[in-house]
Scaffold this active site. Sequence first.
Site, PDB file in Angstrom:
ATOM      1  N   HIS A 136       0.877  -1.166   0.000  1.00 57.24           N
ATOM      2  CA  HIS A 136       0.000   0.000   0.000  1.00 57.24           C
ATOM      3  C   HIS A 136       0.919   1.221   0.000  1.00 57.24           C
ATOM      4  CE1 HIS A 136      -2.791   2.952   1.765  1.00 57.24           C
ATOM      5  NE2 HIS A 136      -3.785   2.120   1.522  1.00 57.24           N
ATOM      6  N   ASP A 164       3.050  -3.887   7.822  1.00 54.90           N
ATOM      7  CA  ASP A 164       1.796  -3.162   7.625  1.00 54.90           C
ATOM      8  C   ASP A 164       0.681  -4.189   7.820  1.00 54.90           C
ATOM      9  OD1 ASP A 164      -0.544  -2.089   6.685  1.00 54.90           O
ATOM     10  OD2 ASP A 164       0.209  -1.627   4.673  1.00 54.90           O
ATOM     11  N   GLN A 207      -4.555  -4.989   7.273  1.00 53.27           N
ATOM     12  CA  GLN A 207      -5.516  -6.036   6.895  1.00 53.27           C
ATOM     13  C   GLN A 207      -5.341  -7.282   7.762  1.00 53.27           C
ATOM     14  OE1 GLN A 207      -7.831  -5.287   4.709  1.00 53.27           O
ATOM     15  NE2 GLN A 207      -6.884  -3.375   4.045  1.00 53.27           N
ATOM     16  N   LYS A 248     -10.589  -0.526  10.593  1.00 50.63           N
ATOM     17  CA  LYS A 248     -10.749  -1.700   9.739  1.00 50.63           C
ATOM     18  C   LYS A 248     -11.107  -2.940  10.557  1.00 50.63           C
ATOM     19  CE  LYS A 248      -7.283  -0.327   6.222  1.00 50.63           C
ATOM     20  NZ  LYS A 248      -8.021   0.594   5.429  1.00 50.63           N
ATOM     21  N   CYS A 271      -4.728   2.499  -3.624  1.00 56.91           N
ATOM     22  CA  CYS A 271      -3.491   3.036  -3.029  1.00 56.91           C
ATOM     23  C   CYS A 271      -2.325   2.070  -3.216  1.00 56.91           C
ATOM     24  CB  CYS A 271      -3.686   3.367  -1.556  1.00 56.91           C
ATOM     25  SG  CYS A 271      -4.926   4.625  -1.263  1.00 56.91           S
TER      26      CYS A 271
END
Lengths: 160, 404
Positions: free
Chosen positions: B117, B194, B197, B220, B360
Amino acid sequence: MAAPHGTVTVVTMALEDLYREVILDHYRNPRNRGHLEHADATAQGVNPLCGDEVTIELELSDGVVTGVAVEGQGCSISQASASMMTEVVKGKTRAQIGDLVAKFRGMMSLEDGVDPELDPERPGSVLGDLEALQGVRQYPVRIKCASLPWNTLMEALSST
Amino acid sequence: MTDLAHLRADFPILDSGVHFLDSSASSQKPAPVLEAMDRFARTSYANVHRGAYRLSLAATDAYEAARRRVADFIGAANPSEVVFTRGTTTSLNMVAFGWGIENLLPGDRILTTVMEHHANLVPWQMVAKRTGAVLDHVPLTDDCRLDMRVLGEKMVPGVRIVAVSGMSNVLGTIPDVPAISSLAHAVGARVVVDAAQLVPHAGVDVSTLGSDFVAFSSHKMLGPTGIGVLWGRMEALEEMEPFEGGGEMISDVTLHDATWAPIPHRFEAGTPPIIEAVGLHAAIDYLDSVGMDKIYAHDQELTAVALERLSDVPGLVLHGPAGIEARGGVVSMTMEGTHAHDLATILDEGDVAVRSGHHCAKPLMRELGVTATARASFYLYNTEDDIDALVAGLRRAGEIFGVR
């Protein structure tokens, strides 16, 4: 379970209005696509949110657009709008193009309901096929797609 | 099929009939989260770590309880390793600017991947320019997996930091972070994940994940916007300088100098997102009451169903691993002769909400040879009905655009 195959889906009126045949035709068969040998003005427009891109090249002679070419990629609305735009700007003066842009922007910002003045079949219709883009008004998020080529055109004109 | 359909009643927004398939962008909020925030704001709200009055102490307790809850949720033994931020993007920038600027020298290498991302790529580009470090990227295999062979080749002495997605927001691909971390640590590199998710959809246990930093967002994972987490191994956090100065992050301040508060407070300048911390706490309670294993299994089952039902939609191309192994509930697609935005508009007419565009991740779009995709992503409140609505909408799009 999965929807049965081969069923006929009824396209809602709004979608039918958005994806008119003339728009799909310009999307599939874009006019004046490519590059000019001698461009007098060029501008690139990008919609950073959705990634639509349009590059416009103009050939100008005594303030009249004598040639136009478009390159780009994006959704049917941005690319069809660009293609239709190239058909109406050729042979126009800067002032006439300014009027067209104003008319186009006016069409995009009309309240709900169809303006009887904006009928592609009407003799002398200034926007021609472009009037088919009226359906976009019902999809506010897509107005920026339709407007991208026009904003880019104005940028190209103001660069000379 | 894992049956979580009874949970739908907890999500007021689903009453509208929307087939919400955009949880990778942001998830919907269950009533217990909304109620916890409302209750806290009505009864216990004040600024934290400041007042000597009881209300402020109650608010401070709630804020610090949220920190302990996060630590517990991700398997961190020490709650001080949990830094509250504005979200994943801030967390990753904090590592890039707080750790990267401090520790990288000209010629040092930053290793990332082509599927990141922008939030785990652009900060590293900025830091590489400022420090003279070299940015390098690990490619994907034909099956949209991280190419571990090339990763091994690129993991050489001189690599100081490895920045990798825990789960791709476009492909669903879940890289083997423990293996990557072992390789990285063998050459003395730090690893930042990251996990925007990964945490919401699979959960993490930082005691076995292996990485040095983990970044994720509350919004999220059923929580509110405005708060996220940077978890860091204590010795890694100690290598990091504060990215922002201000109130709450200091120990002492004179006109010309300041000393830092202990970790984590030195990384939390200014009034933090207090009500949001309470919301995140409630979101974690909710996720735990369902069970992260069950949520991951549910996402996977829906993904398997989607891959199968989408496979015979005319003109549809799926982008991502062919199978569901080590893959989250994300399905990216393009349709021949039909742009992703047009797909999203047509799907919306059938109340199917998908994301369209570059997500993104523009470099990844170029790798895939597309400019945009439509993306359906699943979460605990989705059902097979949502997939059927998706398939019906895509078929309709194909009819409008004359796809055979």
